[in-house]
Design a protein around this motif. Structure first.
Motif, PDB file in Angstrom:
ATOM      1  N   ALA A 402       0.842  -1.194   0.000  1.00 23.00           N
ATOM      2  CA  ALA A 402       0.000   0.000   0.000  1.00 23.00           C
ATOM      3  C   ALA A 402       0.876   1.242   0.000  1.00 23.00           C
ATOM      4  CB  ALA A 402      -0.930   0.014   1.212  1.00 23.00           C
ATOM      5  N   VAL A 403       0.471   2.243  -0.775  1.00 24.89           N
ATOM      6  CA  VAL A 403       1.127   3.547  -0.753  1.00 24.89           C
ATOM      7  C   VAL A 403       0.630   4.304   0.474  1.00 24.89           C
ATOM      8  CG1 VAL A 403       1.463   5.727  -1.965  1.00 24.89           C
ATOM      9  CG2 VAL A 403       1.273   3.609  -3.260  1.00 24.89           C
ATOM     10  N   VAL A 404       1.549   4.891   1.232  1.00 26.48           N
ATOM     11  CA  VAL A 404       1.163   5.665   2.410  1.00 26.48           C
ATOM     12  C   VAL A 404       1.535   7.125   2.182  1.00 26.48           C
ATOM     13  CG1 VAL A 404       3.363   5.130   3.593  1.00 26.48           C
ATOM     14  CG2 VAL A 404       1.377   5.878   4.923  1.00 26.48           C
ATOM     15  N   ARG A 405       0.599   8.016   2.509  1.00 27.87           N
ATOM     16  CA  ARG A 405       0.812   9.456   2.339  1.00 27.87           C
ATOM     17  C   ARG A 405       0.369  10.176   3.595  1.00 27.87           C
ATOM     18  NH1 ARG A 405      -1.328   7.921  -2.726  1.00 27.87           N
ATOM     19  NH2 ARG A 405       0.090   8.330  -4.490  1.00 27.87           N
ATOM     20  N   SER A 406       1.031  11.279   3.870  1.00 28.00           N
ATOM     21  CA  SER A 406       0.627  12.115   4.996  1.00 28.00           C
ATOM     22  C   SER A 406      -0.709  12.770   4.685  1.00 28.00           C
ATOM     23  CB  SER A 406       1.688  13.183   5.268  1.00 28.00           C
ATOM     24  OG  SER A 406       1.240  14.065   6.283  1.00 28.00           O
ATOM     25  N   ALA A 407      -1.641  12.690   5.638  1.00 30.33           N
ATOM     26  CA  ALA A 407      -2.961  13.299   5.456  1.00 30.33           C
ATOM     27  C   ALA A 407      -2.963  14.769   5.848  1.00 30.33           C
ATOM     28  CB  ALA A 407      -4.004  12.541   6.274  1.00 30.33           C
ATOM     29  N   ASP A 408      -1.856  15.246   6.404  1.00 34.33           N
ATOM     30  CA  ASP A 408      -1.744  16.636   6.849  1.00 34.33           C
ATOM     31  C   ASP A 408      -0.398  17.167   6.359  1.00 34.33           C
ATOM     32  OD1 ASP A 408      -1.418  19.047   8.171  1.00 34.33           O
ATOM     33  OD2 ASP A 408      -2.186  18.323  10.093  1.00 34.33           O
ATOM     34  N   SER A 409      -0.435  18.072   5.395  1.00 32.47           N
ATOM     35  CA  SER A 409       0.801  18.592   4.807  1.00 32.47           C
ATOM     36  C   SER A 409       1.681  19.276   5.837  1.00 32.47           C
ATOM     37  CB  SER A 409       0.484  19.569   3.663  1.00 32.47           C
ATOM     38  OG  SER A 409      -0.304  20.658   4.139  1.00 32.47           O
ATOM     39  N   GLY A 410       1.090  19.764   6.911  1.00 33.76           N
ATOM     40  CA  GLY A 410       1.875  20.415   7.951  1.00 33.76           C
ATOM     41  C   GLY A 410       2.584  19.434   8.872  1.00 33.76           C
ATOM     42  N   LYS A 411       2.324  18.137   8.699  1.00 33.90           N
ATOM     43  CA  LYS A 411       2.922  17.111   9.566  1.00 33.90           C
ATOM     44  C   LYS A 411       3.943  16.261   8.805  1.00 33.90           C
ATOM     45  CE  LYS A 411       0.160  17.763  13.207  1.00 33.90           C
ATOM     46  NZ  LYS A 411       0.636  18.099  14.569  1.00 33.90           N
ATOM     47  N   HIS A 412       4.502  16.810   7.733  1.00 28.39           N
ATOM     48  CA  HIS A 412       5.365  15.977   6.898  1.00 28.39           C
ATOM     49  C   HIS A 412       6.629  15.534   7.639  1.00 28.39           C
ATOM     50  CE1 HIS A 412       6.821  14.167   3.265  1.00 28.39           C
ATOM     51  NE2 HIS A 412       7.956  14.840   3.341  1.00 28.39           N
ATOM     52  N   LYS A 413       7.210  16.402   8.467  1.00 32.79           N
ATOM     53  CA  LYS A 413       8.404  16.003   9.212  1.00 32.79           C
ATOM     54  C   LYS A 413       8.091  14.854  10.153  1.00 32.79           C
ATOM     55  CE  LYS A 413      11.042  20.319   9.120  1.00 32.79           C
ATOM     56  NZ  LYS A 413      11.659  21.397   9.948  1.00 32.79           N
ATOM     57  N   GLN A 414       6.961  14.949  10.845  1.00 34.05           N
ATOM     58  CA  GLN A 414       6.567  13.869  11.747  1.00 34.05           C
ATOM     59  C   GLN A 414       6.301  12.585  10.965  1.00 34.05           C
ATOM     60  OE1 GLN A 414       5.491  17.000  11.719  1.00 34.05           O
ATOM     61  NE2 GLN A 414       4.587  17.648  13.686  1.00 34.05           N
ATOM     62  N   PHE A 415       5.700  12.746   9.794  1.00 29.00           N
ATOM     63  CA  PHE A 415       5.401  11.598   8.929  1.00 29.00           C
ATOM     64  C   PHE A 415       6.687  10.874   8.534  1.00 29.00           C
ATOM     65  CE2 PHE A 415       5.164  10.223   4.421  1.00 29.00           C
ATOM     66  CZ  PHE A 415       4.285   9.162   4.558  1.00 29.00           C
ATOM     67  N   ARG A 416       7.678  11.602   8.074  1.00 27.13           N
ATOM     68  CA  ARG A 416       8.932  10.987   7.649  1.00 27.13           C
ATOM     69  C   ARG A 416       9.657  10.338   8.823  1.00 27.13           C
ATOM     70  NH1 ARG A 416      12.408  14.377   3.403  1.00 27.13           N
ATOM     71  NH2 ARG A 416      13.504  12.378   3.507  1.00 27.13           N
ATOM     72  N   GLN A 439       7.782  11.139  -1.011  1.00 26.36           N
ATOM     73  CA  GLN A 439       6.532  11.660  -0.465  1.00 26.36           C
ATOM     74  C   GLN A 439       5.489  10.550  -0.321  1.00 26.36           C
ATOM     75  OE1 GLN A 439       6.226  14.938   0.439  1.00 26.36           O
ATOM     76  NE2 GLN A 439       8.358  15.245  -0.180  1.00 26.36           N
ATOM     77  N   ALA A 440       5.660   9.471  -1.076  1.00 29.03           N
ATOM     78  CA  ALA A 440       4.668   8.401  -1.082  1.00 29.03           C
ATOM     79  C   ALA A 440       5.363   7.046  -1.060  1.00 29.03           C
ATOM     80  CB  ALA A 440       3.774   8.519  -2.305  1.00 29.03           C
ATOM     81  N   PRO A 441       6.010   6.696   0.070  1.00 33.07           N
ATOM     82  CA  PRO A 441       6.640   5.374   0.166  1.00 33.07           C
ATOM     83  C   PRO A 441       5.580   4.281   0.136  1.00 33.07           C
ATOM     84  CG  PRO A 441       6.622   6.448   2.305  1.00 33.07           C
ATOM     85  CD  PRO A 441       6.136   7.466   1.310  1.00 33.07           C
ATOM     86  N   VAL A 442       6.029   3.083  -0.114  1.00 32.67           N
ATOM     87  CA  VAL A 442       5.136   1.930  -0.147  1.00 32.67           C
ATOM     88  C   VAL A 442       5.409   1.059   1.071  1.00 32.67           C
ATOM     89  CG1 VAL A 442       4.588  -0.214  -1.376  1.00 32.67           C
ATOM     90  CG2 VAL A 442       4.845   1.933  -2.642  1.00 32.67           C
ATOM     91  N   ALA A 464       0.844  12.017  13.159  1.00 32.68           N
ATOM     92  CA  ALA A 464       0.923  12.152  11.711  1.00 32.68           C
ATOM     93  C   ALA A 464      -0.128  11.242  11.070  1.00 32.68           C
ATOM     94  CB  ALA A 464       2.323  11.788  11.216  1.00 32.68           C
ATOM     95  N   PRO A 465      -1.366  11.710  10.961  1.00 29.85           N
ATOM     96  CA  PRO A 465      -2.398  10.890  10.301  1.00 29.85           C
ATOM     97  C   PRO A 465      -2.044  10.653   8.845  1.00 29.85           C
ATOM     98  CG  PRO A 465      -3.178  13.135  10.642  1.00 29.85           C
ATOM     99  CD  PRO A 465      -1.878  13.023  11.387  1.00 29.85           C
ATOM    100  N   VAL A 466      -2.393   9.468   8.353  1.00 30.81           N
ATOM    101  CA  VAL A 466      -2.012   9.090   6.997  1.00 30.81           C
ATOM    102  C   VAL A 466      -3.203   8.511   6.244  1.00 30.81           C
ATOM    103  CG1 VAL A 466       0.383   8.625   7.655  1.00 30.81           C
ATOM    104  CG2 VAL A 466      -1.294   6.759   7.700  1.00 30.81           C
ATOM    105  N   THR A 467      -3.045   8.419   4.936  1.00 32.91           N
ATOM    106  CA  THR A 467      -3.982   7.696   4.086  1.00 32.91           C
ATOM    107  C   THR A 467      -3.226   6.542   3.434  1.00 32.91           C
ATOM    108  OG1 THR A 467      -3.513   9.098   2.163  1.00 32.91           O
ATOM    109  CG2 THR A 467      -5.330   9.759   3.611  1.00 32.91           C
TER     110      THR A 467
END
Length: 538
Positions: A402-416, A439-442, A464-467
């Motif tokens: 599954a591709v995972v993406r940050s659901a909040d652009s302001g949380k990208h550092k936390q996402f990574r 930006q969209a790791p699998v 860091a909520p994700v989709t």
């Protein structure tokens, strides 16, 4: 050779001989975490056990500390409980039973010297139990069997033993035997001596069951037909040669069998005694070149698990290291075999579920928790003195992507940061490609529940909520640069780089698509992942 010559000749060997390091394995809902806690209760290291009354009403047990575990009522990550019992030092590793987390269980089985195979008295050998036993067999881990839930309706004891022998080829060697059929347990007979023990349950199984030792003559009079049936069954077992044989047990061709009920704490103390008496202590482990590492060689150990978020008030990361040789002392500066860099061990801890205490020394068989071990990954070796490295722990072949993406652009550092954390722990495999970018790791997993754990932890620990966007792939193979170039642009095929080790994985939509590519490019490298960690253990 004299008896004196058989005794340990060094403090390290003497301490190693006291260690018993084992895992509890089973199919989900067989009572694994309940048994783990009951063993700790009988060792008097906890005062009361959390009773399990179904998943929805489950109280948390000592080894289930993650929020998701408490909510779902299942173990989704392995846990370590270290305690003393008499003169023995016990390192007990509770494992996830669900097949989606079998990669975590496999890592644990790389770190133990024995395993307890837990069977549900009503269900016997179940699919995940069979897969985990295959892993034990491939690793040469001897297995003790505990038939659980004998206080509930279930199958006949002889039928269960026959199933063990017929389906997995282990000769059962009963150590205890039930008096009374499943659901009407009167007590347990010690096979070797004929001694009978009757148990009185405590409310909810919160404390140890009271045990009453009853002479055989009195047991025969009071238990009547149940006693006679048990004696007939024991006579049959004697006729077919089911007596205990240590050599066969250690060789992995036979299994000691005990009966009981973990929730009611019946037969648990006897299992603990059997583990101390029968299970092997630490032995020499082969290094990556196949050379046995002596127990009293300079210190060495390998990391089999990395876990963050064990304590919500501390955002640290703990690496669990199995000591393989020598004496560990807190503060040692060891060498990280993978990089050659020094690794300080100032923050070394003994672990009991979520609880931690400072650990000053450890010996072969012990599990050491190393805090803030950001440089360590499962399979890494640490050593003192001349270089040594143990074989890496293979990764399973993922079947879900599954591709995972940050659901909040302001949380990208936390996402990574969260993705890096999950990748380092091996919660999921993280894949990347030039096509999709960082930006969209699998995420790649053995089972879909791993995705649920990953998304929950990204949100709860890293805010860091994700989709997730499922990808239509189901088969993975290892390839090389030439293979990657050949497969570029092929339909229903994609090539990723695994971040943890740089391996190139070619993923296919269906097995038939893989076979189609193989027929077209017969010389293309498309290797299955290591035996015992792919289809057989997933």
């Amino acid at each position: 050779m004299t008896a004196a010559a058989d005794q340990p000749t060094s403090p390290v060997l003497a301490e190693a001989a006291r260690r018993r390091t084992f895992a509890v394995i089973s199919h989900p809902d067989a009572g694994k975490s309940t048994l783990t806690e009951a063993l700790a209760l009988h060792a008097e290291v906890i005062d009361s056990a959390g009773a399990v009354h179904g998943k929805s009403g489950r109280r948390g047990v000592t080894s289930d500390w993650m929020e998701m575990e408490r909510k779902r009522g299942i173990s989704i990550t392995s846990a370590v409980l270290e305690f003393t019992y008499g003169d023995a030092v016990i390192n007990l590793l509770d494992t996830p039973g669900h097949g989606d987390f079998s990669e975590d269980t496999y890592r644990v089985l790389a770190a133990v010297d024995a395993a307890v195979m837990l069977l549900d008295a009503a269900k016997g050998l179940e699919p995940q139990t069979l897969k985990l036993f295959d892993v034990c067999r491939s690793r040469g881990v001897p297995v003790l069997t505990f038939v659980n839930k004998w206080d509930r309706p279930g199958r006949e004891a002889l039928e269960l033993l026959d199933e063990v022998e017929q389906r997995i080829g282990l000769r059962p060697m009963p150590v205890t035997w039930p008096v009374g059929f499943a659901g009407d347990l009167r007590g347990l007979v010690e096979v070797a001596t004929g001694d009978f023990t009757r148990f009185r349950r405590t409310a909810g199984g919160a404390t140890r069951a009271e045990a009453e030792h009853v002479p055989a003559e009195r047991a025969a009079a009071e238990e009547g037909a149940a006693w006679s049936t048990a004696q007939d069954e024991l006579a049959l077992l004697t006729e077919i040669g089911a007596g205990f044989d240590e050599k066969d047990f250690l060789a992995g061709t036979a299994t000691p069998v005990l009966f009981g009920a973990a929730l009611s704490n019946i037969g648990v103390a006897r299992l603990l005694d059997a583990l101390v008496a029968l299970a092997p202590g630490p032995g020499e482990r082969d290094d990556v070149d196949g050379r046995p590492r002596p127990l009293d060689a300079p210190f060495s150990g390998f990391v089999f698990k990395v876990q963050a978020g064990m304590d919500p008030s501390h955002r640290d990361r703990m690496a669990f290291m199995r000591v393989c040789s020598g004496r560990f002392e807190r503060g040692m500066v060891l060498t990280h075999a993978a990089t050659g860099k020094p690794f300080a061990t100032k923050y070394a801890q003994a672990v009991f579920g979520q609880q931690r205490t400072t650990l000053d020394e450890a010996y072969p068989g012990d599990i050491v928790g190393l805090v803030n071990a950001g440089a360590l990954r499962p399979g890494d070796t640490l050593h003192d003195g001349p270089r040594v490295e143990f074989p890496p722990i293979p990764s399973f072949a993922p079947e879900h992507f599954a591709v995972v993406r940050s659901a909040d652009s302001g949380k990208h550092k936390q996402f990574r940061r969260g993705i890096d954390q999950l990748d380092g722990e091996g919660v999921v495999q993280v894949l990347r490609s030039d096509l999709r970018g960082d930006q969209a790791p699998v995420l790649a997993a053995v089972g879909p529940l791993q995705f649920e754990v990953a998304t929950h932890r990204l949100e709860s620990e890293f805010h860091a909520p994700v989709t997730l966007e499922p990808l239509g792939y189901s088969v993975a193979r290892v390839t090389d640069a030439e293979g990657a170039a050949t497969l570029q642009g092929q339909s229903e095929v994609e090539v990723f780089t695994r971040r943890s080790d740089g391996a190139l994985l070619a993923v296919f939509a269906h097995p038939w698509r893989l076979e189609s590519v193989r027929r077209r490019y017969p010389d293309l490298r498309l290797d299955a992942m290591p035996a015992g960690t792919v289809e057989s253990a997933g």
